[in-house]
Enzyme design. Structure first.
Site, mmCIF file in Angstrom:
data_model
loop_
_atom_site.group_PDB
_atom_site.id
_atom_site.type_symbol
_atom_site.label_atom_id
_atom_site.label_comp_id
_atom_site.label_asym_id
_atom_site.label_seq_id
_atom_site.Cartn_x
_atom_site.Cartn_y
_atom_site.Cartn_z
ATOM 1 N N LEU A 1 0.851 -1.182 0.000
ATOM 2 C CA LEU A 1 0.000 0.000 0.000
ATOM 3 C C LEU A 1 0.887 1.231 0.000
ATOM 4 O O LEU A 1 1.783 1.371 0.832
ATOM 5 C CB LEU A 1 -0.911 0.004 1.227
ATOM 6 N N GLU B 1 38.490 29.811 0.873
ATOM 7 C CA GLU B 1 38.768 28.908 1.997
ATOM 8 C C GLU B 1 38.992 29.587 3.344
ATOM 9 O O GLU B 1 38.606 29.028 4.376
ATOM 10 C CB GLU B 1 40.001 28.062 1.666
#
Length: 1402
Positions: free
Chosen positions: A333, A1333
């Protein structure tokens, strides 16, 4: 109804057009369908519904409510068959880059899109919200994104852009002191501008009229009403609508640029949206004409014999469902498909028959009764949440205690997209031990109504009897859940729910619970109770012994609390090796939840006991703080274009879905797909590879192994890794063979059919194992300066300890992909791949194929996020596609699934630092000796260079006169660690800063004091012999202390902590310096090629790759500035090795420096050539000037090669120049920690960064915010775990690995750029600095603020130094807040002996 009356086709609308599908593959998802027809704006990010990149809007007509419902949904989880009768709108259906929808426009232009891969998903989530509510609150806007992840932006610009649609309090009415909104005074006039002259102060309230026209959501619009309802002049007798008030009065260029952008936004007019097709209303009501499609039950047989679902039914009534279940009792289901899809994808579950039950009215009913409310099985979580709120308001909080607890449990239930489709029955039917709803249903005394298919009989099962075991319920074959009934509550009854997960939103529970108690009105004795827990057993469990111990006791009596907690601990005791791990943490959570409930319930019941006083502070956040942000940079700029906050050049294309990524490339005729055969051993000898069964599978063309590599089978920098293994596998998940097939699904399924026989060999996983067994790579790196032993002799104290920081997954939203297209002659091959280093891909693939590099062209249009992960590891994926194309002479595509990517692509190196430090009693550092270990995995990759960066960053910003750093790389049987944003530097700084914190604990000094007295000064020499010039960290340190009110907030936090017991705040002030260098000279070079065309347009090509960092935008700005042309004249198409040869990877935060100068020099050459024509043709458009130069046979093409100043550092002598310059910064973070759970909120972050003279200040701000958030994730939520039994990566995919969500960022996020300092020594383009960075380490300020909060908590129970490892997950934080509950949860060491933990950090 007989099956002959069932329809076998589906009808739906897509972006306003009717679609009828008469035959379909039942395994096909909506996402697969959309992309197969060319609507590639909807992205595949994870395939699990965990990232939101595939978000679309699905609209349906609800016949019961007589209303159109708009919902956001994950197309990757949505079966195509489920959209019958619905209208699907994708990002392409909103607008185009030339004519964008206001949502697309605002997210794009306000810098909410970097790499852009996630952007369509965010657009669609916000669009869906606006379709349901054109005037949402800011809170509703923030929460609409709880199912969307972004790895680039840090979320702040997305939220800011979205909030321009908010119906803000100042537009809507009155604002109370607590921030809530009252109804507007209808008699008051006003224009809707924030500082409207008709704004009247009434006590503590500010009243404003609601604007009736569509708005831009900003107070900076030149005129948002268009009416003449002003002026009622303000206090300064100046109309609020005067010209002077249309822009912010500020020297802050960030605010000015933002205001200018907002003032040009198109109005949002909800009446102009795509309408819901009237046909679908008739279709839903069964009123379509005879010649139109009719809504009927569906029965569809799959057109694909290999489909995992072969037969599909969609009944329209409960009776039809029962008939089907009688025929197919084992059918699956399906409602929301959020679980079934994962079972199929991750566990390869085959379910031949699916029955879709979401269109059955009987299962969607909600009915109210005298003593309970029943909720239909197919009621979605979103509908459930909405209805619960209605019922609580209707019946009052006391009678609706259980309903309120259920509502509370949904506050962090998955994301919006999941809540919109998943159902309450689905949540309990799967019998997950960590279901969000099951414990609350169980505690509430709810019961389930089941209907039998055999005879239609009904029976009711109490929730406490519903779960029989792991994934096993009391449902019998052929039964279906009809509804769940929840009783109302009585007087003196309290119900609460609690949940703790790894991340605030869109996360499964570690432990959750529903707790209920009812006491006698007269005596206060407990007459009824229920304590239900998830995450403490194989299924949701009711603590029956604990309940029995409570019944009859006096609620509020401390002895009863002690008895309840002791009984519960004994009843639900966990073993050390329990599945899922975290045994001690889970036990501590269970006890903490009981204590929270005790305190809250005693307070609610007005019981006078000591614990009731803690009720307020142990409450979970009922209403979280809204986010806000401020960005600052000076309005002083000496250039026409460079330095301005120009929007990312591709942002609009990304927001409209037009931007193309590798896997958006249309299929080429005859194209094949690759499926990976992955090792099931961590270390083993390959005995045999049997591909016979796979080759027999329909659609399979070839299976390639190491013997099929025509050239070299080794690659990487050190040539120590094989493309495909010949004799041994070295880590779990290593690709062994490649299956080439007609589709990705067939290739993957066939890959699972390849049989590999192994002979197991010893395996090493962790650094400690490697150290114990002396398993290292040969290279040793050392940085020594001064005499450490002599320093120790002079020191007042010498302390020893360890610091540890864990791995991090790149989690770029676009997984590794590559398409290889053979040209059919001379061995030529085009590669379209997701790489930061096109030249590296070209050279390695040429070597693997044994052909000259000139035969291979690597193309990169853009990359959907990278962060270092696609620098080296992308080469292997490209090589796989090249191998396939070489052998088949067909185009070959490989697109890694998220779990495949995470298992094979490498990650940030984890580090262990063993330190010994000599200090004076006032905290002056005299000498430091540190042995540094990293886990390099099974091959070198970039580990040596990463270690070099670590050792040369392990001083951070401090003068340590005598140092000795020795670095070793551990060889283990894990995937090879690789480059990651920060590239070892952040690990080195983290090891040192963790050491400083422990030293501060031992000296009983504030760590900021130790940082200050040891901070470098201009002219100081680093341990690697580099003199610091233009050193600005001390300046920024003082600036942020003043701007961030450090001293004041420190006092306030200390005062807060002194009066709270279970909620603590922390503060951390952290500096960083990041040296800009590749580390090797030959990589410091770049080239550019620039064409000026006769019409005056300019095409720029350079060697850098656009990954979302705005590199192409910056290069276009440099070109426009140098050529003195409008930015619109410059175009950058792609990066390709036939136009930009021998390039360095886009990495190391140096790409703008290198490529920028190359572009500038080429453009300068062209500008000089064209200068005589410009002088001769003054006033003429550039197109005519370019045409004149062409006719005069002047070359309109220029190329340039640029190389950086030579670096001279020697690791042997520790002399010479290592870094070109430093990007510097400081951050101040404030957090609040729930010490009973380990959950935390980042309250505020202030950042100041020195980026030199920025090329694009808005883009640099975005990089700072994104990097900071990534660093915050690295040190808090992002935990990488492996199985110590077999080396399997445990944390695969977004369901297990948690990057920060929009709800995790700082509530108050302030970023500013350092201005007005000299940059005389910078030899970079326009004196700019690399920024990608450097800010990442500052995200660790959140970690250290949390550490500060933990220290405050430990003052109640323990003293001494705190050792805290990264990441500081809720588990780590909770156990570090040592208290009685943690002590009770501890598992004795003797019980751990002989047990293998479920998962470990490596």
């Amino acid at each position: 109804m007989s099956f002959s009356e069932y329809s076998n086709s589906i009808v739906f609308y897509l972006n306003g057009k009717r679609i009828v599908v008469r035959s379909l593959d039942l395994d096909m998802t909506l996402l697969q369908y959309l992309r197969s027809i060319g609507l590639t704006g909807t992205k595949l990010g994870c395939g699990e519904g965990g990232c939101g990149a595939c978000t679309v809007m699905v609209s349906r007509y609800d016949t019961h409510l007589d209303k159109i419902i708009h919902t956001s949904a994950n197309a990757c989880l949505c079966p195509l068959y489920s959209i019958d009768g619905k209208h699907v709108i994708t990002v392409e259906g909103l607008g185009t880059a030339k004519k964008p929808h206001p949502v697309q426009e605002r997210i794009a232009l306000l810098h909410g899109s970097q790499c852009g891969f996630c952007t369509p998903g965010f657009v669609m989530s916000l669009y869906t919200l606006l379709r349901n509510n054109p005037n949402p609150t800011e809170l509703e806007i923030e929460e609409c994104f709880d199912g969307n992840l972004c790895r680039c932006t840090g979320y702040r610009p997305i939220l800011d852009a979205a909030k321009t649609f908010a119906d803000q309090a100042w537009k809507q009415g009155s604002v109370n002191a607590d921030g809530s909104v009252r109804a507007p005074d209808k008699n008051d006039g006003g224009c809707g501008i924030e500082d409207c002259c008709r704004l009247q102060k009434k006590g503590k309230l500010f009243s404003l009229p609601a604007t009736t026209l569509p708005h831009t959501g900003t107070s900076f619009s030149t005129d948002i009403s268009g009416a003449t309802i002003c002026c009622g002049k303000n206090a300064n007798s100046v109309c609020c609508k005067s010209t002077a008030k249309t822009m912010p009065d500020s020297d802050n260029l960030a605010e000015i640029e933002k205001a200018r952008i907002i003032s040009k936004f198109q109005m949002y007019d909800p009446t102009q949206e795509l309408i819901f097709p009237p046909f679908l209303i008739r279709y839903a009501n069964h009123k379509t004409a005879e010649n139109e499609p009719q809504m009927r039950p569906l029965k569809i047989e799959s057109t694909n014999p290999q489909s995992w679902c072969q037969r599909f039914f969609r009944p329209l009534t409960l009776d039809e469902l029962l008939v089907l279940l009688k025929e197919y009792p084992s059918a699956k289901l399906v409602a929301g498909n959020s679980r079934v899809c994962l079972d199929i994808k991750l566990e390869h579950l085959r379910v031949p028959v699916h029955i879709y039950i979401n269109d059955i009215p009987e299962l969607r009913q909600i009915s109210e009764h005298q003593d309970h409310v029943s909720f239909g099985a197919s009621v979605t979580i979103a509908q459930f949440e909405h209805k619960l709120k209605e019922l609580i308001n209707k019946y009052g909080l006391q009678r609706a205690q259980s309903l309120s607890a259920l509502h509370s449990s949904l506050s962090h239930f998955a994301g919006n997209q999941i809540r919109n489709v998943s159902t309450i029955a689905g949540n309990i039917a799967i019998a997950s031990p960590i279901s969000d709803l099951s414990p609350v249903f169980m505690a509430a005394g709810a019961y389930v109504t089941l209907v039998a298919a055999e005879n239609g009989s009904k029976r009711q099962v109490p929730m406490c009897e519903f779960f029989l075991g792991y994934r096993k319920t009391a449902m019998r074959t052929g039964e279906v859940i009809l509804n769940i009934c929840v009783p109302f509550n009585q007087k003196k009854e309290i119900v609460r729910s609690f949940k703790q997960a790894k991340r605030k939103s869109q996360d499964i529970a570690i432990v959750n619970c529903g707790l209920r108690v009812r006491v006698d009105e007269d005596t206060g004795d407990v007459v009824d109770a229920a304590f239900a827990f998830g995450g403490m057993a194989q299924t949701t469990v009711l603590a029956k012994n604990t309940i029995a111990s409570a019944i009859g006791g006096k609620w509020g009596d401390r002895s009863l609390l002690d008895r309840i907690i002791g009984t519960c601990q004994n009843e639900l005791r966990l073993g050390f090796a329990i599945r899922g791990g975290m045994a001690e943490y889970r036990s501590a959570l269970m006890l903490s939840f009981l204590f929270k409930f005790w305190a809250i319930s005693c307070n609610e019941l007005q019981i006078n006991c000591a614990e009731a006083a803690f009720a307020a502070e142990v409450q979970d956040e009922s209403r979280r703080m809204l986010t806000k942000g401020k960005q600052e940079y000076a309005s002083i700029t000496d250039r026409a274009i460079v330095g301005k906050g120009v929007t990312h050049r591709s942002a609009l294309q990304q927001a409209t879905g037009e931007a193309r990524y590798v896997n958006d490339t249309p299929l080429i005729q005859g194209e094949l797909f690759i499926g990976l055969v992955m090792s099931q051993r961590a270390h083993a000898r390959i005995i045999s590879i049997d591909s016979i069964e796979a080759l027999r599978f329909p659609g399979v063309h070839r299976v390639l192994t190491a013997c099929d590599v025509p050239g070299s089978n080794t690659w990487t920098f050190s040539c120590d890794e094989e493309v495909l293994p010949t004799e041994e596998v070295h880590y779990m998940g290593q690709p062994i063979a490649l299956v080439l097939a007609d589709s990705q699904k067939v290739a993957q399924e066939a890959a699972r059919m390849v049989r590999v026989e192994y002979e197991d060999l010893p395996a090493i996983f962790t650094m400690r194992e490697a150290i114990a067994q002396n398993s290292f790579f040969d290279e040793v790196r050392e940085v020594s300066n001064g005499d450490v032993d002599a320093a120790f002799a002079q020191a007042d104290f010498v302390f020893k300890g360890e610091s540890y920081c864990g791995q991090q997954e790149h989690f770029y939203l676009e997984t590794m992909s590559s398409i290889a297209v053979p040209k059919g002659e001379s061995g030529e091959l085009d590669l379209y791949t997701t790489t930061q280093g096109p030249t590296g891909v070209q050279m390695e693939c040429a070597k693997v194929l044994g052909v000259p590099a000139s035969r291979i062209v690597c193309h990169v249009k853009r990359v959907g996020g990278s962060f270092g992960g696609k620098e080296s590891r992308a080469t292997l994926i490209a090589a796989f596609s090249a191998l396939g194309a070489y052998h088949t002479n067909k185009p070959v595509r490989i697109v890694l699934e998220r779990n495949e990517d995470m298992q094979t692509s490498g990650q940030r190196h984890p580090y262990l630092g063993q330190w010994e430090v000599g200090v004076t009693r006032d905290g002056k550092l005299l000498g430091l000796r540190m042995r540094v270990f990293s886990n390099g995995g099974f091959s070198h990759d970039a580990s040596v260079i990463v270690m070099e960066h670590t050792l040369t960053s392990a001083d951070n910003c401090y003068m340590i006169p005598n140092t000795s750093y020795i670095g070793r790389i551990c060889r283990t049987n894990t995937q090879s660690s690789t480059a990651f944003r920060g590239f070892g530097s952040c690990q080195g700084m983290f090891l040192l800063e963790s050491m400083l914190c422990e030293v501060a604990d031992l000296l009983e000094l504030p760590v900021e004091q130790i940082r200050e007295i040891n901070m470098y000064k201009t002219g100081d020499i680093t341990p690697y012999a580099q003199c610091l010039t233009e050193w600005n960290v001390p300046l920024m340190w003082e600036q942020i202390k003043q701007k961030g009110e450090f001293a004041k907030r420190r006092r306030e936090i200390d005062e807060f902590n002194s009066r709270t017991r279970y909620r603590k705040r922390g503060l951390s002030l952290l500096p960083t310096k990041f040296g800009i260098t590749f580390g090797v000279n030959f990589m410091h070079q770049a080239m550019a090629l620039v064409h000026v065309y006769m019409d005056g347009s300019v095409l720029v090509t350079h060697g850098g790759v656009e990954m979302g960092q705005g590199l192409h935008t910056k290069m276009a700005m440099i070109a426009a500035e140098t050529l003195e042309l409008p930015l619109e004249s410059i175009f950058i198409s792609e990066t390709a090795t036939n136009t930009a040869a021998n390039t360095s990877p886009t990495a190391a935060s140096i790409s703008s420096d290198l490529n920028g100068y190359a572009v500038h020099n080429a453009c300068k050459e062209l500008a000089d050539r064209l200068q005589p024509y410009r002088e001769r043709m003054k006033g003429e458009p550039f197109s005519k000037i370019a045409k004149a130069a062409y006719l005069d046979r002047c070359s309109l093409t220029a190329s340039s090669h640029y190389n950086k100043p030579t670096l001279s550092y020697s690791w042997k002598t520790n002399k010479g120049l290592l870094h070109l310059y430093y990007t510097q910064g400081v951050a101040l973070a404030e957090v609040e920690l729930d010490t009973l759970t380990g959950a935390h909120t980042t309250r505020r972050v202030d950042i100041i960064m020195d980026v030199g003279k920025s090329l694009n200040k808005a883009i640099d701000i975005g990089q700072i915010e994104g990097a900071f958030t990534q660093g915050q994730g690295w040190t808090t939520t992002e935990e990488y775990l492996y199985s110590p039994q077999n080396g399997q990566l445990v944390t695969q995919g977004p369901s297990n690995y948690k990057i920060p969500s929009a709800l995790d960022i700082a509530r108050d996020f302030r970023v500013s750029l350092l201005e007005g300092v000299p940059n005389s020594t910078l030899k970079t383009i326009f004196s700019s600095k690399g920024i990608g960075e450097p800010p990442l380490f500052l995200g660790a300020s959140v970690f250290f603020a949390l550490r500060d909060a933990v220290l405050a908590a430990r003052k109640h129970s323990v003293s001494g130094a705190l050792h805290l490892e990264s990441p500081a997950t809720p588990e780590v934080l909770r156990l570090a807040c040592k208290d009685d509950f943690v002590d009770m949860a501890r598992i004795p060491d003797e019980q751990k002996k002989g047990s293998t933990p479920f998962a470990v950090r490596i």
